[in-house]
Design an enzyme around this catalytic site. Structure first.
Site, PDB file in Angstrom:
ATOM      1  N   LYS A  65     -76.431  28.987  -4.080  1.00 29.63           N
ATOM      2  CA  LYS A  65     -76.186  27.731  -4.808  1.00 29.63           C
ATOM      3  C   LYS A  65     -76.810  26.571  -4.040  1.00 29.63           C
ATOM      4  O   LYS A  65     -76.716  26.507  -2.818  1.00 29.63           O
ATOM      5  CB  LYS A  65     -74.677  27.520  -4.963  1.00 29.63           C
ATOM      6  N   ARG A 108     -64.415  27.511  -9.872  1.00 31.06           N
ATOM      7  CA  ARG A 108     -64.057  28.354  -8.718  1.00 31.06           C
ATOM      8  C   ARG A 108     -63.232  27.557  -7.710  1.00 31.06           C
ATOM      9  O   ARG A 108     -62.400  28.094  -7.002  1.00 31.06           O
ATOM     10  CB  ARG A 108     -65.263  29.035  -8.107  1.00 31.06           C
ATOM     11  N   GLN A 136     -63.128  17.651 -10.225  1.00 31.90           N
ATOM     12  CA  GLN A 136     -62.484  18.859  -9.677  1.00 31.90           C
ATOM     13  C   GLN A 136     -61.000  18.920 -10.038  1.00 31.90           C
ATOM     14  O   GLN A 136     -60.394  19.994 -10.066  1.00 31.90           O
ATOM     15  CB  GLN A 136     -62.647  18.944  -8.156  1.00 31.90           C
ATOM     16  N   ASP A 157     -54.853   8.292  -9.090  1.00 32.54           N
ATOM     17  CA  ASP A 157     -56.249   8.029  -8.725  1.00 32.54           C
ATOM     18  C   ASP A 157     -56.360   6.534  -8.434  1.00 32.54           C
ATOM     19  O   ASP A 157     -55.644   5.722  -9.041  1.00 32.54           O
ATOM     20  CB  ASP A 157     -57.192   8.411  -9.887  1.00 32.54           C
ATOM     21  N   GLY A 215     -60.643  17.950  -0.907  1.00 30.77           N
ATOM     22  CA  GLY A 215     -61.698  16.936  -0.817  1.00 30.77           C
ATOM     23  C   GLY A 215     -62.548  17.025   0.431  1.00 30.77           C
ATOM     24  O   GLY A 215     -63.758  16.812   0.383  1.00 30.77           O
ATOM     25  N   ALA A 216     -61.927  17.331   1.573  1.00 34.43           N
ATOM     26  CA  ALA A 216     -62.685  17.328   2.834  1.00 34.43           C
ATOM     27  C   ALA A 216     -63.528  18.594   2.933  1.00 34.43           C
ATOM     28  O   ALA A 216     -63.018  19.677   3.199  1.00 34.43           O
ATOM     29  CB  ALA A 216     -61.730  17.224   4.016  1.00 34.43           C
ATOM     30  N   ASP A 217     -64.819  18.425   2.680  1.00 39.03           N
ATOM     31  CA  ASP A 217     -65.724  19.577   2.711  1.00 39.03           C
ATOM     32  C   ASP A 217     -67.022  19.237   3.431  1.00 39.03           C
ATOM     33  O   ASP A 217     -68.053  19.834   3.169  1.00 39.03           O
ATOM     34  CB  ASP A 217     -65.987  20.086   1.279  1.00 39.03           C
TER      35      ASP A 217
HETATM   36  N1  LIG Z   1     -63.296  22.379  -1.352  1.00 32.27           N
HETATM   37  C1  LIG Z   1     -64.170  22.620  -2.290  1.00 32.27           C
HETATM   38  O1  LIG Z   1     -64.478  23.765  -2.591  1.00 32.27           O
HETATM   39  C2  LIG Z   1     -64.769  21.478  -3.041  1.00 32.27           C
HETATM   40  C3  LIG Z   1     -65.501  21.743  -4.201  1.00 32.27           C
HETATM   41  C4  LIG Z   1     -66.003  20.689  -4.934  1.00 32.27           C
HETATM   42  C5  LIG Z   1     -65.796  19.391  -4.496  1.00 32.27           C
HETATM   43  N2  LIG Z   1     -65.120  19.148  -3.331  1.00 32.27           N
HETATM   44  C6  LIG Z   1     -64.885  17.781  -2.878  1.00 32.27           C
HETATM   45  O2  LIG Z   1     -63.852  17.242  -3.700  1.00 32.27           O
HETATM   46  C7  LIG Z   1     -63.991  15.835  -3.779  1.00 32.27           C
HETATM   47  C8  LIG Z   1     -63.878  15.392  -5.212  1.00 32.27           C
HETATM   48  O3  LIG Z   1     -64.965  15.892  -5.969  1.00 32.27           O
HETATM   49  P1  LIG Z   1     -65.110  15.499  -7.542  1.00 32.27           P
HETATM   50  O4  LIG Z   1     -66.265  16.252  -8.057  1.00 32.27           O
HETATM   51  O5  LIG Z   1     -63.802  15.637  -8.234  1.00 32.27           O
HETATM   52  O6  LIG Z   1     -65.481  13.953  -7.405  1.00 32.27           O
HETATM   53  P2  LIG Z   1     -65.248  12.794  -8.483  1.00 32.27           P
HETATM   54  O7  LIG Z   1     -66.098  11.670  -8.029  1.00 32.27           O
HETATM   55  O8  LIG Z   1     -65.444  13.331  -9.856  1.00 32.27           O
HETATM   56  O9  LIG Z   1     -63.695  12.407  -8.323  1.00 32.27           O
HETATM   57  C9  LIG Z   1     -63.137  11.872  -7.145  1.00 32.27           C
HETATM   58  C10 LIG Z   1     -61.997  10.947  -7.562  1.00 32.27           C
HETATM   59  O10 LIG Z   1     -61.262  10.564  -6.397  1.00 32.27           O
HETATM   60  C11 LIG Z   1     -60.832   9.211  -6.593  1.00 32.27           C
HETATM   61  N3  LIG Z   1     -60.488   8.669  -5.261  1.00 32.27           N
HETATM   62  C12 LIG Z   1     -61.312   8.327  -4.253  1.00 32.27           C
HETATM   63  N4  LIG Z   1     -60.600   7.972  -3.159  1.00 32.27           N
HETATM   64  C13 LIG Z   1     -59.286   8.099  -3.508  1.00 32.27           C
HETATM   65  C14 LIG Z   1     -58.063   7.903  -2.819  1.00 32.27           C
HETATM   66  N5  LIG Z   1     -58.030   7.504  -1.545  1.00 32.27           N
HETATM   67  N6  LIG Z   1     -56.906   8.113  -3.476  1.00 32.27           N
HETATM   68  C15 LIG Z   1     -56.907   8.516  -4.776  1.00 32.27           C
HETATM   69  N7  LIG Z   1     -58.040   8.728  -5.483  1.00 32.27           N
HETATM   70  C16 LIG Z   1     -59.216   8.531  -4.852  1.00 32.27           C
HETATM   71  C17 LIG Z   1     -62.004   8.536  -7.262  1.00 32.27           C
HETATM   72  O11 LIG Z   1     -61.590   7.361  -7.936  1.00 32.27           O
HETATM   73  C18 LIG Z   1     -62.469   9.635  -8.226  1.00 32.27           C
HETATM   74  O12 LIG Z   1     -61.879   9.533  -9.503  1.00 32.27           O
HETATM   75  C19 LIG Z   1     -65.322  15.502  -3.095  1.00 32.27           C
HETATM   76  O13 LIG Z   1     -65.045  15.060  -1.776  1.00 32.27           O
HETATM   77  C20 LIG Z   1     -66.039  16.829  -3.059  1.00 32.27           C
HETATM   78  O14 LIG Z   1     -66.965  16.898  -1.996  1.00 32.27           O
HETATM   79  C21 LIG Z   1     -64.596  20.163  -2.608  1.00 32.27           C
END
Ligand SMILES: NC(=O)c1ccc[n+]([C@@H]2O[C@H](COP(=O)([O-])OP(=O)(O)OC[C@H]3O[C@@H](n4cnc5c(N)ncnc54)[C@H](O)[C@@H]3O)[C@@H](O)[C@H]2O)c1
Length: 320
Positions: A65, A108, A136, A157, A215-217
Site C-alpha cells: 500500500k 481495516r 476513520q 470532535d 490517531g498516533a501513527d
Molecule cells: N492506526 C491506524 O491504523 C490508522 C489508520 C488510519 C488513520 N490513522 C490516523 O487517524 C487519524 C485520523 O484520520 P482520519 O482519516 O479520520 O482524519 P480526518 O481528518 O478525516 O479526521 C480527523 C478528525 O479529528 C478532529 N480533531 C483533530 N484534533 C482533535 C482533537 N484534539 N479533539 C477532537 N477532535 C479532533 C478533526 O476535526 C477531524 O474531524 C490520523 O492521525 C491518521 O493518521 C491511523
C-alpha cells in the site's frame, strides 16, 4: 494476463465489515505464528503531510500500500488519507490488481480496533466514545456495533459540523454529540485524531475502560495523557512500529514509560499466548499504528471477489 483496475466505488461495493474483521484477525494470527512477512513501514515526511510504503506477504498473497496522511486536506475538499494498493502474484510477481485502498484503510482500521475491543474491553461494555469524528471514526462505529450491543455512542470532535455530519451518517444508531469528558467516560473509547499533544485525561476514564488509540501513527503524535499509559495494560499491533510511531512513541522517548510497560501484541492475544482482559477495573489500551498485513489480507478477498464477479476493467500493464 492483465492487471485488474479497481476504483474506490468498486472496492466499496466489495467490502463487508464482517469479512474484513475475519480477514484481519486471521492476518494477525499468521503474523504472530511467523507465517507472514512484513518489513517496517517506510515513511517519507514532507512539508504538508507524509507518505508511507507498506508491503506485506501472507500465505498465498502479497501486496504493497502507498498511502498519505495530509491533515490539512479536508479544508481543500480532499480526504486526509488516500491510498492505492498493488496486489501481486507471490509466485511470479505479476501485478494482479491495482486498487483504491482508501476505503480498505478505513475498514481495516475500524476492524482492527473492534477486534482489540473484543479481547480487551469489558464484555458488558455498552457505551462507545469516539473522539475525532472524521473518516476513520465511521468504521470504528460500524465495526464495534458488530461486536457489542451498543446502548449509547458519545462523539466529540473539535469541529461541531463534523460531529453533526457523523451523527447524520448513522440514523439507526443511538449517537449523540457530547463534551470531550463525556466521550472519554465511555466503556470503550476510540481516539481518532491527528493530535500531537495529549488530550485524553486519566481522571475522565471509567473504571475498566478500554481505549483504542488510533490517531498516533507517526513519530511525534500522541493523544493520551502519559499517566494513562503508566498504569494501563498496553497491547500494540506491532512492537517495532508502535515504539517508533505509535501512541507509546513519545512517552518511550521521554522515558515516562519503558518497553516493560507493553504487555504484548494483538497477535499474542488472538493466538491465546497471552490473556486478554483479566479483571473489570484495569484500563486497557490498544496502540494501533496500522500494519500492512491488515491491508493485504483485505486486498486478497477484494481481488478474489472481483475476479469471480468479472466485468471490471483491466490493463496490460506488463508487456509479455
Ligand atoms: N492506526 C491506524 O491504523 C490508522 C489508520 C488510519 C488513520 N490513522 C490516523 O487517524 C487519524 C485520523 O484520520 P482520519 O482519516 O479520520 O482524519 P480526518 O481528518 O478525516 O479526521 C480527523 C478528525 O479529528 C478532529 N480533531 C483533530 N484534533 C482533535 C482533537 N484534539 N479533539 C477532537 N477532535 C479532533 C478533526 O476535526 C477531524 O474531524 C490520523 O492521525 C491518521 O493518521 C491511523
Amino acid at each position: 494476463m492483465s492487471t485488474l483496475l479497481l476504483g474506490g466505488k468498486d472496492v466499496r461495493k466489495l467490502l463487508n465489515m464482517t469479512e474484513v474483521m475475519e480477514a484481519v484477525e486471521q492476518a494477525f494470527r499468521y503474523w504472530a505464528l511467523g507465517k507472514a512477512t512484513m518489513p517496517a513501514k517506510a515513511y517519507l515526511v514532507l512539508e504538508h503531510g507524509d507518505f508511507r510504503a507498506m508491503p506485506a506477504a501472507l500465505p498465498g498473497c502479497v501486496g504493497m500500500k502507498w498511502v498519505n496522511v495530509h491533515p490539512g486536506n479536508p479544508a481543500l475538499g480532499l480526504p486526509t488519507i488516500m491510498a492505492l494498493l498493488i496486489y501481486s502474484d507471490p509466485a511470479t510477481g505479476y501485478p494482479l490488481a491495482v486498487m483504491d485502498a482508501t476505503e480498505i484503510t478505513a475498514y481495516r482500521t475500524g476492524a482492527t480496533a473492534a477486534i482489540a475491543s473484543k479481547y480487551l474491553a469489558r464484555q458488558d461494555a455498552r457505551t462507545l466514545g469516539i473522539i475525532g469524528a472524521g473518516r476513520q471514526a465511521h468504521t470504528q462505529l460500524a465495526a464495534h456495533a458488530l461486536v457489542f450491543p451498543l446502548r449509547q455512542i458519545n462523539v466529540f470532535d473539535l469541529s461541531p459540523a463534523t460531529t453533526e455530519k457523523f451523527i447524520r451518517s448513522f440514523p439507526d444508531y443511538p449517537v449523540r454529540g457530547t463534551s470531550l469528558e463525556e466521550a472519554a467516560a465511555s466503556d470503550i473509547v476510540c481516539t481518532v485524531t491527528p493530535a500531537r499533544a495529549p488530550f485524553l485525561k486519566k481522571k475522565w476514564l471509567a473504571p475498566g475502560a478500554h481505549i483504542n488509540a488510533i490517531g498516533a501513527d507517526a513519530e511525534g503524535k500522541e493523544e493520551l495523557e502519559p499517566d494513562i499509559l503508566k498504569e494501563a495494560v498496553i497491547v500494540v499491533d506491532d512492537l517495532g512500529q508502535a515504539s517508533a510511531a505509535g501512541e507509546v512513541n513519545v512517552p518511550l522517548r521521554k522515558g515516562i514509560i519503558s518497553l516493560g510497560n507493553i504487555y504484548g501484541t494483538l497477535g499474542d492475544i488472538i493466538t491465546g499466548r497471552k490473556k486478554g482482559r483479566q479483571d473489570s477495573r484495569t484500563v486497557t489500551v490498544f496502540d494501533s499504528t496500522g500494519v500492512a498485513i491488515e491491508d493485504v489480507a483485505v486486498a486478497r478477498f477484494i481481488y478474489e471477489k472481483a475476479k469471480q464477479a468479472g466485468g471490471y476493467p483491466s490493463l496490460d500493464i506488463v508487456e509479455g
